[in-house]
Structure formats: structure tokens, C-alpha cells
Design a protein around this motif. Sequence first.
Motif, PDB file in Angstrom:
ATOM      1  N   GLY A  68     -12.239  -2.485   4.581  1.00 37.95           N
ATOM      2  CA  GLY A  68     -12.892  -3.794   4.631  1.00 37.95           C
ATOM      3  C   GLY A  68     -13.747  -3.960   5.874  1.00 37.95           C
ATOM      4  N   GLY A  69     -14.172  -5.181   6.090  1.00 38.12           N
ATOM      5  CA  GLY A  69     -15.054  -5.484   7.214  1.00 38.12           C
ATOM      6  C   GLY A  69     -14.364  -5.307   8.560  1.00 38.12           C
ATOM      7  N   SER A  70     -13.119  -5.735   8.647  1.00 37.01           N
ATOM      8  CA  SER A  70     -12.409  -5.656   9.939  1.00 37.01           C
ATOM      9  C   SER A  70     -12.297  -4.218  10.419  1.00 37.01           C
ATOM     10  CB  SER A  70     -11.010  -6.277   9.816  1.00 37.01           C
ATOM     11  OG  SER A  70     -11.100  -7.643   9.474  1.00 37.01           O
ATOM     12  N   ASP A  73     -15.705  -2.904  11.565  1.00 40.27           N
ATOM     13  CA  ASP A  73     -16.062  -3.441  12.883  1.00 40.27           C
ATOM     14  C   ASP A  73     -15.305  -2.705  13.987  1.00 40.27           C
ATOM     15  OD1 ASP A  73     -17.925  -5.452  12.238  1.00 40.27           O
ATOM     16  OD2 ASP A  73     -16.355  -6.939  11.842  1.00 40.27           O
ATOM     17  N   HIS A  99     -17.063 -12.637  14.697  1.00 41.98           N
ATOM     18  CA  HIS A  99     -15.795 -12.645  13.964  1.00 41.98           C
ATOM     19  C   HIS A  99     -14.704 -12.068  14.868  1.00 41.98           C
ATOM     20  CE1 HIS A  99     -12.854 -11.380  10.878  1.00 41.98           C
ATOM     21  NE2 HIS A  99     -13.375 -12.347  10.152  1.00 41.98           N
ATOM     22  N   MET A 146     -23.613 -10.117  15.207  1.00 45.75           N
ATOM     23  CA  MET A 146     -23.476 -10.256  13.755  1.00 45.75           C
ATOM     24  C   MET A 146     -24.797 -10.674  13.107  1.00 45.75           C
ATOM     25  SD  MET A 146     -21.163 -13.718  13.875  1.00 45.75           S
ATOM     26  CE  MET A 146     -20.162 -13.217  12.491  1.00 45.75           C
ATOM     27  N   ASN A 150     -20.106 -16.387   9.992  1.00 50.79           N
ATOM     28  CA  ASN A 150     -19.258 -16.758   8.854  1.00 50.79           C
ATOM     29  C   ASN A 150     -18.878 -18.234   8.849  1.00 50.79           C
ATOM     30  OD1 ASN A 150     -17.928 -15.335  11.146  1.00 50.79           O
ATOM     31  ND2 ASN A 150     -16.081 -16.175  10.228  1.00 50.79           N
ATOM     32  N   ASP A 175     -22.399  -6.627  12.461  1.00 54.45           N
ATOM     33  CA  ASP A 175     -21.418  -7.087  11.472  1.00 54.45           C
ATOM     34  C   ASP A 175     -22.214  -7.883  10.423  1.00 54.45           C
ATOM     35  OD1 ASP A 175     -19.710  -8.667   9.960  1.00 54.45           O
ATOM     36  OD2 ASP A 175     -18.326  -9.055  11.604  1.00 54.45           O
ATOM     37  N   VAL A 177     -21.195  -8.582   7.260  1.00 52.71           N
ATOM     38  CA  VAL A 177     -20.294  -8.935   6.164  1.00 52.71           C
ATOM     39  C   VAL A 177     -20.794 -10.163   5.401  1.00 52.71           C
ATOM     40  CG1 VAL A 177     -17.952  -9.660   5.583  1.00 52.71           C
ATOM     41  CG2 VAL A 177     -18.289  -7.857   7.267  1.00 52.71           C
ATOM     42  N   GLN A 178     -21.301 -11.160   6.115  1.00 60.05           N
ATOM     43  CA  GLN A 178     -21.745 -12.381   5.430  1.00 60.05           C
ATOM     44  C   GLN A 178     -23.161 -12.251   4.862  1.00 60.05           C
ATOM     45  OE1 GLN A 178     -20.162 -15.312   4.745  1.00 60.05           O
ATOM     46  NE2 GLN A 178     -18.251 -14.596   5.640  1.00 60.05           N
ATOM     47  N   SER A 198     -18.227  -5.920   3.564  1.00 58.83           N
ATOM     48  CA  SER A 198     -16.946  -6.092   2.884  1.00 58.83           C
ATOM     49  C   SER A 198     -17.179  -6.581   1.460  1.00 58.83           C
ATOM     50  CB  SER A 198     -16.106  -7.111   3.654  1.00 58.83           C
ATOM     51  OG  SER A 198     -14.892  -7.335   2.975  1.00 58.83           O
ATOM     52  N   HIS A 200     -15.370  -8.101  -0.795  1.00 58.76           N
ATOM     53  CA  HIS A 200     -14.884  -9.383  -1.327  1.00 58.76           C
ATOM     54  C   HIS A 200     -15.742 -10.576  -0.926  1.00 58.76           C
ATOM     55  CE1 HIS A 200     -12.558 -11.363   2.056  1.00 58.76           C
ATOM     56  NE2 HIS A 200     -12.641 -10.157   2.562  1.00 58.76           N
ATOM     57  N   LYS A 201     -16.795 -10.332  -0.137  1.00 61.86           N
ATOM     58  CA  LYS A 201     -17.702 -11.421   0.214  1.00 61.86           C
ATOM     59  C   LYS A 201     -18.908 -11.486  -0.736  1.00 61.86           C
ATOM     60  CE  LYS A 201     -15.090 -12.464   3.773  1.00 61.86           C
ATOM     61  NZ  LYS A 201     -15.403 -12.409   5.191  1.00 61.86           N
TER      62      LYS A 201
HETATM   63  C1  PLP Z   1     -14.771 -11.648   6.260  1.00 61.50           C
HETATM   64  C2  PLP Z   1     -15.440 -11.146   7.481  1.00 61.50           C
HETATM   65  C3  PLP Z   1     -14.963 -10.023   8.179  1.00 61.50           C
HETATM   66  C4  PLP Z   1     -13.700  -9.311   7.775  1.00 61.50           C
HETATM   67  O1  PLP Z   1     -13.821  -8.628   6.580  1.00 61.50           O
HETATM   68  P1  PLP Z   1     -12.469  -8.195   5.799  1.00 61.50           P
HETATM   69  O2  PLP Z   1     -12.952  -7.321   4.708  1.00 61.50           O
HETATM   70  O3  PLP Z   1     -11.853  -9.455   5.319  1.00 61.50           O
HETATM   71  O4  PLP Z   1     -11.640  -7.463   6.792  1.00 61.50           O
HETATM   72  C5  PLP Z   1     -15.659  -9.577   9.284  1.00 61.50           C
HETATM   73  N1  PLP Z   1     -16.770 -10.210   9.691  1.00 61.50           N
HETATM   74  C6  PLP Z   1     -17.262 -11.288   9.061  1.00 61.50           C
HETATM   75  C7  PLP Z   1     -18.509 -11.920   9.557  1.00 61.50           C
HETATM   76  C8  PLP Z   1     -16.606 -11.800   7.949  1.00 61.50           C
HETATM   77  O5  PLP Z   1     -17.093 -12.879   7.338  1.00 61.50           O
END
Ligand code: PLP
Length: 395
Positions: A68-70, A73, A99, A146, A150, A175, A177-178, A198, A200-201
Amino acid sequence: MIYADNAATTKPSQKVIEAMVACLSEDYGNPSSVYTLGQRAAELLQNARERVAKNLGCDPSEITFTSGGSEADNQAIRTAAFLGAQKGKKHLISTPFEHHAVLHTLNKLEREGFEVTYLDVHENGLVTAEQVAQAIRPDTALVSIMFANNEIGTIQPVGEIGAVCREKGVLFHCDSVQAIGHVPVNVYDLKIDFLALSAHKFHGPKGVGVLYTKKGIRLQNLIEGGAQERGKRAGTENVPGIVGMAVAMDDAIANLDKQATYVAPLRDKLIDGLSKIPHSILNGDRTQRLPGNVNFCFEGIEGESLLLLLDNEGICASSGSACTSGSLDPSHVLLSIGRPPEIAHGSLRLTISEDTTHEEVDTLIKAVTEAVEYLRSISPVWRNLQEGKQDFIIQ
Ligand SMILES: *Cc1c(COP(=O)(O)O)cnc(C)c1O
């Protein structure tokens, strides 16, 4: 029910679910196995890697699948810190609104002897490439900023920051992710060295993401074990998750124009409606923001109480990030843009998607307006403000 918390997670699409079920039930082989069933899984993996790479504008060899994103990162920042330290460079640059996957990794590195410069954030939730240029020193190993926030949805000038970093020879982690699936992202054009995303976003499954690493950068492992992901991320691959992510990403990128033509105008309608609430303020720049993000502070109320009232109406919303809900600390993002703690406590984040309808936005405006009115009617703080015993912070 109205789902207005798409920044926390999104609903997997039917297409994603079907692709994952097929993978779970039929293509369950281990991609490292030599027999046909295993090789079929390996093919699915390679196919997903190529599609993800194409969507980011990079080479499949630059893609590492993560949990995932975490994780992405963490691995990006740890790698840059390690490579920097080898050359005596132990200075990092970031922002206070990242984040926690980024911030907590940086905090740990600070305890390990690295120095971090956190750029001052403008009240509109943006930093500039000039600030980055001024903060870069001969011993800077990494800039980590980022793409889109988020909580308040602000979109940073990533291309300009990437250009500054490339010119000065400093690694740049973004980052994203968003941003992925919501705004166009091309890692080569934007001169990004590391990128986290990630699934799931953007209507994919949870527990799967990507770290893009520019060719030539030697990744450092967080997880040791087997030779998966070219030895950079051990563990049997999450094949169904990765397949689901590729389907979700293809879909999101193919429908990017909908974000600008449908979601953004709907967001603006929601912002206009909520702006009519007295003593309210929009957090984050009005235009440099994600198509689906709305974030307000309302004076004289508690965000947590507002969420409970909205939940009673079947509305899923957030007062900040899902990760910090449940703690009573005000949002570090809202504090970073200068909101005082008592105002930051009265925040509401609504994040809509292409599945959100105009009727739902009308309902959201009505429900939030009524809930804020009700909470103020029973708030001692609000009475003090009304009676002039206390000054309004939001005019
Ligand atoms: C959700 C999110 C993460 C973490 O991603 P996961 O897949 O939930 O670990 C990291 N950075 C941002 C900006 C996010 O919105």
C-alpha cells in the motif's frame, strides 16, 4: 446511505471485484512456481506491472508492488536516506502537512541523526518550488512533498518542484496516493524519482500499492526474504490485489476527464452550499484542489459531534484523516495552515467521487447546515460568541 469519505477509502468497482474473484478462484498459483498454474499467475503479475507502468508513464522495471501507500512511502524515504548518508548527506526537506506514513518515517530518521527542514505552508495549503530551492543545501539527500493533500485536497506545484530537485541533483519523493486516478500524473514529465500510490484510493482493493523508483536508484529493502520484486520486496505477491489494482487504475485513468467535468463542478456546488453557513471557512485553496475534496471549519462546534449527527442521517464523512480520527489531537494539516486548535477541532471533510449524485450533494448541504445549527444551539462556546463574551475567529 451517502458515502462522502472517498479520501479515506473508495468502494471497489464491480469490475475490480470480478477480476479479483476470478484470480482467487482460478489463478491461485504462486508466481514463483515453474508449472503452468504458477506461470499463469506470473503472467498476470507481469501484465499488471505493464499496465500500471503505462498509466504512470514509466518502464515496468521501475514498478515495485507493495502492501500500500504507507509501505511505499517508508521504502522511498528509507532508500533516499540510506543513499544520502553513504555520501555524507543527512539533510531532508518536507512539509508539515504530509501523511503520517511520511512524517513518522522522517521523525524516526531525525532520531537517527538526520536533519529535516519542514517548509512553511501558506494559508492556502500550498508550498512553492522557490521555497524548495531555497531550502536545498549541499548535504540535502531528499525532498519529500505530497502531490495532493489527503485532508484539504490541495495540489502542490509538483512539476516545478521536480524540476528544481532534478536541476540541483536532489532525489524527489512524491506521495501521490490521493492524486492517482484523480488528476493526470506522469512521472517522467514531472521529474519524480520515487512515487507512492495505493489501490484503495481509486476503487481498487486495500492492502496493495506501488512504489515507482526511477531507473538507476538502488532500492533498500524494508522486508527481507525471497527474491520477489527483483529482490527488493520479499513475500509471495498479492496477485488478486495487484490484478484488482491494475483494473481499477486502467478504469480511473481512462475516466480522468470525468473528474474535471463532473466531480469538480459537483465539489464546487457543495462548497458554495456550505459557504452559506455563517462563520464557516473553506480549508485549502479554492481551485488548486482535488476534484472531489471539500474541507470546512465551522466555528463553535466539535467535528466529532458533527460526524455522529451525520452518521445518524446515513452520511459517511470525516473530520480529518481516518488515521487520526479517534485521537483528540487537532489535525496537523489544519494547524500547518494556521488554523487555531479550537477552530481545527470544528472541521469536516467531505470527499465525493464520480458515483456521487447531484441529489446526494443537495442532501449533504441540507444535513450539514442543519447539524451545524443544532450543535451551535446547544454549545456554550457559541452562546459566548453570540453574547460578545468571546470574539469570533472565523468572520
Ligand atoms: C491513504 C494514504 C496513504 C496510505 O496508504 P495506505 O495504502 O492506506 O497505506 C498515504 N498517503 C496518503 C496521502 C494517503 O491518502
